[in-house]
Design a protein around this motif. Structure first.
Motif, PDB file in Angstrom:
ATOM      1  N   ARG A 263     -72.786 -56.821   4.445  1.00 49.23           N
ATOM      2  CA  ARG A 263     -74.108 -57.166   5.304  1.00 49.23           C
ATOM      3  C   ARG A 263     -74.341 -58.399   5.037  1.00 49.23           C
ATOM      4  NH1 ARG A 263     -77.175 -54.725   9.036  1.00 49.23           N
ATOM      5  NH2 ARG A 263     -76.526 -52.619   8.529  1.00 49.23           N
ATOM      6  N   LEU A 264     -74.665 -59.150   3.949  1.00 51.90           N
ATOM      7  CA  LEU A 264     -75.181 -60.387   3.899  1.00 51.90           C
ATOM      8  C   LEU A 264     -74.092 -61.455   4.214  1.00 51.90           C
ATOM      9  CD1 LEU A 264     -76.769 -60.493   0.123  1.00 51.90           C
ATOM     10  CD2 LEU A 264     -77.856 -61.191   2.395  1.00 51.90           C
ATOM     11  N   ALA A 265     -72.737 -61.220   4.070  1.00 51.71           N
ATOM     12  CA  ALA A 265     -71.851 -62.178   4.143  1.00 51.71           C
ATOM     13  C   ALA A 265     -71.677 -62.184   5.706  1.00 51.71           C
ATOM     14  CB  ALA A 265     -70.468 -61.852   3.823  1.00 51.71           C
ATOM     15  N   LEU A 266     -71.875 -61.229   6.563  1.00 55.16           N
ATOM     16  CA  LEU A 266     -71.664 -61.064   8.076  1.00 55.16           C
ATOM     17  C   LEU A 266     -72.779 -61.510   8.830  1.00 55.16           C
ATOM     18  CD1 LEU A 266     -69.709 -57.434   8.508  1.00 55.16           C
ATOM     19  CD2 LEU A 266     -68.616 -59.848   8.606  1.00 55.16           C
ATOM     20  N   THR A 267     -73.989 -61.184   8.198  1.00 53.45           N
ATOM     21  CA  THR A 267     -75.150 -61.355   8.976  1.00 53.45           C
ATOM     22  C   THR A 267     -76.064 -62.474   8.473  1.00 53.45           C
ATOM     23  OG1 THR A 267     -76.523 -59.561   8.200  1.00 53.45           O
ATOM     24  CG2 THR A 267     -75.067 -59.061  10.093  1.00 53.45           C
ATOM     25  N   GLY A 268     -76.190 -62.740   6.807  1.00 50.91           N
ATOM     26  CA  GLY A 268     -77.244 -63.325   6.172  1.00 50.91           C
ATOM     27  C   GLY A 268     -78.378 -62.649   6.023  1.00 50.91           C
ATOM     28  N   ARG A 269     -78.426 -61.270   6.311  1.00 45.53           N
ATOM     29  CA  ARG A 269     -79.720 -60.582   5.959  1.00 45.53           C
ATOM     30  C   ARG A 269     -79.466 -59.198   5.448  1.00 45.53           C
ATOM     31  NH1 ARG A 269     -82.851 -61.328  11.866  1.00 45.53           N
ATOM     32  NH2 ARG A 269     -82.852 -63.561  11.706  1.00 45.53           N
ATOM     33  N   ALA A 270     -80.336 -58.648   4.829  1.00 46.75           N
ATOM     34  CA  ALA A 270     -80.317 -57.664   3.858  1.00 46.75           C
ATOM     35  C   ALA A 270     -80.469 -56.298   4.729  1.00 46.75           C
ATOM     36  CB  ALA A 270     -81.225 -57.646   2.508  1.00 46.75           C
ATOM     37  N   SER A 271     -80.634 -56.536   5.869  1.00 49.09           N
ATOM     38  CA  SER A 271     -81.093 -55.316   6.807  1.00 49.09           C
ATOM     39  C   SER A 271     -80.678 -55.533   8.148  1.00 49.09           C
ATOM     40  CB  SER A 271     -82.189 -54.504   6.570  1.00 49.09           C
ATOM     41  OG  SER A 271     -83.294 -55.477   7.078  1.00 49.09           O
ATOM     42  N   GLY A 272     -80.497 -54.893   8.933  1.00 46.65           N
ATOM     43  CA  GLY A 272     -80.359 -55.111  10.317  1.00 46.65           C
ATOM     44  C   GLY A 272     -79.450 -53.755  11.195  1.00 46.65           C
TER      45      GLY A 272
ATOM     46  N   ASP B 228     -72.888 -62.331  28.677  1.00 45.60           N
ATOM     47  CA  ASP B 228     -71.579 -62.229  28.888  1.00 45.60           C
ATOM     48  C   ASP B 228     -71.408 -60.498  28.911  1.00 45.60           C
ATOM     49  OD1 ASP B 228     -71.270 -61.344  26.273  1.00 45.60           O
ATOM     50  OD2 ASP B 228     -70.530 -63.064  25.477  1.00 45.60           O
ATOM     51  N   GLU B 229     -70.115 -60.129  29.093  1.00 42.72           N
ATOM     52  CA  GLU B 229     -69.683 -58.554  29.252  1.00 42.72           C
ATOM     53  C   GLU B 229     -70.059 -57.951  27.761  1.00 42.72           C
ATOM     54  OE1 GLU B 229     -66.620 -60.952  26.875  1.00 42.72           O
ATOM     55  OE2 GLU B 229     -67.760 -61.092  28.948  1.00 42.72           O
ATOM     56  N   ARG B 230     -70.616 -58.721  26.709  1.00 41.81           N
ATOM     57  CA  ARG B 230     -70.776 -57.684  25.490  1.00 41.81           C
ATOM     58  C   ARG B 230     -72.387 -57.345  25.701  1.00 41.81           C
ATOM     59  NH1 ARG B 230     -69.356 -62.013  21.180  1.00 41.81           N
ATOM     60  NH2 ARG B 230     -70.270 -63.444  22.700  1.00 41.81           N
ATOM     61  N   ALA B 231     -73.066 -58.006  26.276  1.00 39.54           N
ATOM     62  CA  ALA B 231     -74.602 -57.768  26.547  1.00 39.54           C
ATOM     63  C   ALA B 231     -74.902 -56.366  26.436  1.00 39.54           C
ATOM     64  CB  ALA B 231     -75.246 -58.765  27.812  1.00 39.54           C
ATOM     65  N   ASP B 232     -74.344 -55.556  27.035  1.00 40.47           N
ATOM     66  CA  ASP B 232     -74.890 -54.140  27.170  1.00 40.47           C
ATOM     67  C   ASP B 232     -74.651 -53.634  25.715  1.00 40.47           C
ATOM     68  OD1 ASP B 232     -75.737 -51.450  27.578  1.00 40.47           O
ATOM     69  OD2 ASP B 232     -74.317 -51.756  29.532  1.00 40.47           O
ATOM     70  N   ALA B 233     -73.519 -53.669  25.195  1.00 44.76           N
ATOM     71  CA  ALA B 233     -73.259 -53.227  23.995  1.00 44.76           C
ATOM     72  C   ALA B 233     -74.032 -53.778  22.782  1.00 44.76           C
ATOM     73  CB  ALA B 233     -71.924 -53.264  23.549  1.00 44.76           C
ATOM     74  N   PHE B 234     -74.376 -55.084  22.877  1.00 46.26           N
ATOM     75  CA  PHE B 234     -75.043 -55.854  22.069  1.00 46.26           C
ATOM     76  C   PHE B 234     -76.468 -55.393  22.016  1.00 46.26           C
ATOM     77  CE2 PHE B 234     -78.466 -59.148  21.771  1.00 46.26           C
ATOM     78  CZ  PHE B 234     -78.031 -59.722  20.533  1.00 46.26           C
ATOM     79  N   TRP B 235     -77.160 -55.265  23.252  1.00 47.63           N
ATOM     80  CA  TRP B 235     -78.513 -54.646  23.447  1.00 47.63           C
ATOM     81  C   TRP B 235     -78.584 -53.331  22.639  1.00 47.63           C
ATOM     82  CZ3 TRP B 235     -83.397 -55.884  23.762  1.00 47.63           C
ATOM     83  CH2 TRP B 235     -84.222 -54.933  23.953  1.00 47.63           C
ATOM     84  N   ASN B 236     -77.733 -52.399  22.953  1.00 47.94           N
ATOM     85  CA  ASN B 236     -77.713 -51.140  22.319  1.00 47.94           C
ATOM     86  C   ASN B 236     -77.580 -51.042  20.914  1.00 47.94           C
ATOM     87  OD1 ASN B 236     -78.253 -49.682  24.756  1.00 47.94           O
ATOM     88  ND2 ASN B 236     -75.972 -49.782  25.371  1.00 47.94           N
ATOM     89  N   ALA B 237     -76.929 -52.154  20.350  1.00 44.50           N
ATOM     90  CA  ALA B 237     -76.752 -52.467  18.793  1.00 44.50           C
ATOM     91  C   ALA B 237     -78.111 -52.810  18.038  1.00 44.50           C
ATOM     92  CB  ALA B 237     -75.530 -53.195  18.566  1.00 44.50           C
ATOM     93  N   VAL B 238     -78.596 -54.044  18.711  1.00 46.63           N
ATOM     94  CA  VAL B 238     -79.869 -54.614  18.070  1.00 46.63           C
ATOM     95  C   VAL B 238     -81.296 -54.048  18.497  1.00 46.63           C
ATOM     96  CG1 VAL B 238     -78.371 -56.529  18.003  1.00 46.63           C
ATOM     97  CG2 VAL B 238     -80.066 -56.488  19.960  1.00 46.63           C
ATOM     98  N   ARG B 239     -81.466 -53.210  19.505  1.00 46.60           N
ATOM     99  CA  ARG B 239     -82.664 -53.095  20.123  1.00 46.60           C
ATOM    100  C   ARG B 239     -83.633 -52.099  18.896  1.00 46.60           C
ATOM    101  NH1 ARG B 239     -81.512 -48.383  24.564  1.00 46.60           N
ATOM    102  NH2 ARG B 239     -80.584 -46.883  23.165  1.00 46.60           N
ATOM    103  N   GLY B 240     -82.802 -51.145  18.241  1.00 43.23           N
ATOM    104  CA  GLY B 240     -83.651 -50.632  17.136  1.00 43.23           C
ATOM    105  C   GLY B 240     -84.087 -51.570  16.115  1.00 43.23           C
ATOM    106  N   ASN B 241     -83.852 -52.863  16.029  1.00 38.76           N
ATOM    107  CA  ASN B 241     -84.377 -53.645  14.980  1.00 38.76           C
ATOM    108  C   ASN B 241     -85.153 -54.812  15.320  1.00 38.76           C
ATOM    109  OD1 ASN B 241     -82.628 -53.015  12.251  1.00 38.76           O
ATOM    110  ND2 ASN B 241     -81.367 -52.545  13.982  1.00 38.76           N
ATOM    111  N   LEU B 242     -85.656 -54.693  16.557  1.00 37.88           N
ATOM    112  CA  LEU B 242     -86.492 -55.911  17.153  1.00 37.88           C
ATOM    113  C   LEU B 242     -88.034 -55.622  17.097  1.00 37.88           C
ATOM    114  CD1 LEU B 242     -84.388 -56.553  20.463  1.00 37.88           C
ATOM    115  CD2 LEU B 242     -84.309 -57.655  18.324  1.00 37.88           C
ATOM    116  N   ASP B 243     -88.744 -56.640  16.691  1.00 37.75           N
ATOM    117  CA  ASP B 243     -90.179 -56.391  16.783  1.00 37.75           C
ATOM    118  C   ASP B 243     -90.638 -57.010  18.168  1.00 37.75           C
ATOM    119  OD1 ASP B 243     -90.673 -55.419  14.209  1.00 37.75           O
ATOM    120  OD2 ASP B 243     -90.542 -57.551  13.285  1.00 37.75           O
ATOM    121  N   LYS B 244     -89.789 -57.818  18.692  1.00 37.98           N
ATOM    122  CA  LYS B 244     -90.084 -58.322  20.217  1.00 37.98           C
ATOM    123  C   LYS B 244     -88.913 -58.838  20.701  1.00 37.98           C
ATOM    124  CE  LYS B 244     -91.624 -62.938  18.416  1.00 37.98           C
ATOM    125  NZ  LYS B 244     -91.388 -62.460  16.969  1.00 37.98           N
ATOM    126  N   LEU B 245     -89.021 -59.008  22.078  1.00 43.41           N
ATOM    127  CA  LEU B 245     -87.654 -59.127  22.912  1.00 43.41           C
ATOM    128  C   LEU B 245     -86.702 -60.424  22.408  1.00 43.41           C
ATOM    129  CD1 LEU B 245     -85.959 -57.714  24.971  1.00 43.41           C
ATOM    130  CD2 LEU B 245     -86.927 -59.612  26.405  1.00 43.41           C
TER     131      LEU B 245
END
Length: 457
Positions: free
Chosen positions: A428-437, A343-360
């Motif tokens: 962070r835990l409440a929003l994502t369920g993860r301790a980092s990201g 959707d229209e958020r895909a670009d912003a989403f990718w730029n937000a998460v790419r630095g935390n990915l091990d694989k696509l």
């Protein structure tokens, strides 16, 4: 002269990262010299060669970014090899031998006990017509050996005969033909070993440079002699070091070790494989190259070490992360769509998460977190749970902009007195369920007011 190279695997299994090294050395050399790359399948062993393997090799090469100028199959060229055999026989350079494997092994042992090199003694050249007739009557079929030019007049008295070439990778190389057995070119059943078809094809296809693993160095002395016996000048040869695991273990198509297919399925990017396969074991630092063009700029066959290139497969994932962390959205848009990120958020989403990915494929989990909340309910201390309820009551009103995270946390800090990790970790835990990201300042606008409020404990 157009630089022309070839990659000539046997289609008897999946290619691995070691085979890829050879293919890439040839491809990049052709690219740097405006040359041609021929994909040639050494499929003369009709029992073990499989069309499915040839197809998978082509698929793997295309995935890596290698696109041959032509594709050739040796199984379609037997008539050409037959003609070469007849020429060598007519010139007295291909002779029949009737020894069994057991007899040859015994002769090698005898030569060792006499302090002689365990090479074939050319006994078949001394056979009488009656002896040949007896072998034929006994049902023996001959195999055919190429008579190496390592003697003056009498083949029974070989002398040191050096073949020299300036190796594209290793520099000056020398092989003494007297230290080698006359190679078998044709088996008893009439099928061809690797050597003859390879040389004949290199001549016919105008191969100017043969770049391959250094396990072929000795073969090169024989092949140079065969090129000349067939009336052709040899190409330029280059022999790169082989890839091994960090423990020194070699790679094999038959075991599927580190096959390109398995690496692709595990989420490794093609340029991570290409970068490691080309740069490991050279004077260049191993780093993730974003494109073949960039990799070509760092490719120099002469910078390759002579010793084996040992690598840890985990290095592939280090390079993989580096590639993803800097990969622009335009390069992954189509692949993200296949993951349902469209959707229209895909670009912003990718730029937000790419630095935390091990694989696509990991982006899919973060997309679910953004849209649906934590994949598993987070475990919260009672004190943090009460803090979070108060914090969620302070969420800014819609509409939100890029500054909503800063505005929200400032309100929380003022109301609760919490700051630093004590403030951010529970959020962070409440929003994502993860301790980092990813940065929450970038994720929060993607979640939106309703999606964020739904995560209130």
């Amino acid at each position: 002269m157009t630089v022309t190279v070839r990659f000539a695997p046997s289609p008897t299994g999946r290619i691995h990262i070691g085979n890829t090294r050879t293919a890439l050395f040839n491809w990049l050399f052709a690219q740097k010299n405006n040359g041609r790359f021929i994909q040639r399948f050494d499929d003369t062993d009709l029992e073990r060669s499989r069309k499915e393997y040839a197809d998978s090799i082509l698929y793997d090469l295309h995935w890596l970014g290698i696109f041959p100028d032509s594709i050739e199959y040796q199984s379609k060229r037997f008539d050409v090899y037959d003609q070469a055999v007849e020429k060598l026989k007519a010139d007295g350079l291909l002779y029949p031998c009737y020894e069994t494997a057991e007899e040859l092994d015994l002769r090698r042992k005898i030569r060792r006990t006499r302090g002689l090199p365990p090479v074939y003694g050319r006994e078949a050249l001394a056979l009488t017509q009656d002896e040949v007739a007896q072998y034929e009557q006994d049902g023996r079929k001959p195999h055919w050996r190429f008579l190496l030019p390592n003697f003056v007049t009498d083949p029974a008295e070989p002398r040191r005969t050096e073949v020299h070439w300036n190796d594209l990778v290793r520099g000056e190389e020398t092989v003494d033909l007297a230290s080698l057995s006359d190679p078998v070119l044709v088996r008893e059943d009439g099928t061809y070993l690797y050597t003859l078809p390879s040389v004949v094809d290199d001549i016919d296809m105008g191969i100017t440079h043969v770049i391959r693993g250094d396990d072929h160095v000795t073969n090169t002395g024989v092949q140079i002699a065969l090129f000349r016996a067939l009336g052709a000048e040899p190409p330029v040869f280059g022999h790169h070091n082989l890839l091994t695991t960090s423990s020194g273990e070699g790679l094999s198509k038959r075991t599927g070790a580190l096959s390109v297919e398995s690496l692709r399925e595990s989420g490794v990017e093609p340029m991570a494989i290409a970068s490691l396969a080309v740069l490991i074991g050279t004077s260049e630092n191993v780093q993730a190259m974003a494109s073949m063009a960039e990799l070509a700029g760092h490719f120099d066959p002469g910078s390759t070490s002579k010793s084996a290139a040992k690598f840890d497969p985990d290095e592939l994932f280090v390079l993989n992360r580096a590639l993803l962390h800097h990969m622009p959205f335009e390069d992954v848009r189509d692949r993200l769509q296949l993951l349902g990120i469209a959707d229209e958020r895909a670009d912003a989403f990718w730029n937000a998460v790419r630095g935390n990915l091990d694989k696509l494929a990991d982006a899919r989990d973060w997309w679910r977190i953004v849209n649906e909340g934590p994949l598993e309910a987070p475990e919260l201390e009672a004190e943090d749970r009460e803090f979070l309820r108060q914090a969620f009551d302070l969420l800014p009103e819609a509409p939100w902009d890029d500054g909503v995270w800063k505005k929200w946390t400032a309100s929380i800090r003022k109301a609760t007195g919490r700051k630093g990790k004590e403030l951010f970790a529970p959020l962070r835990l409440a929003l994502t369920g993860r301790a980092s990201g990813p940065e929450l300042a970038e994720l929060l606008p993607l979640m939106g007011p309703e999606g964020t409020l739904a995560r209130r404990p």
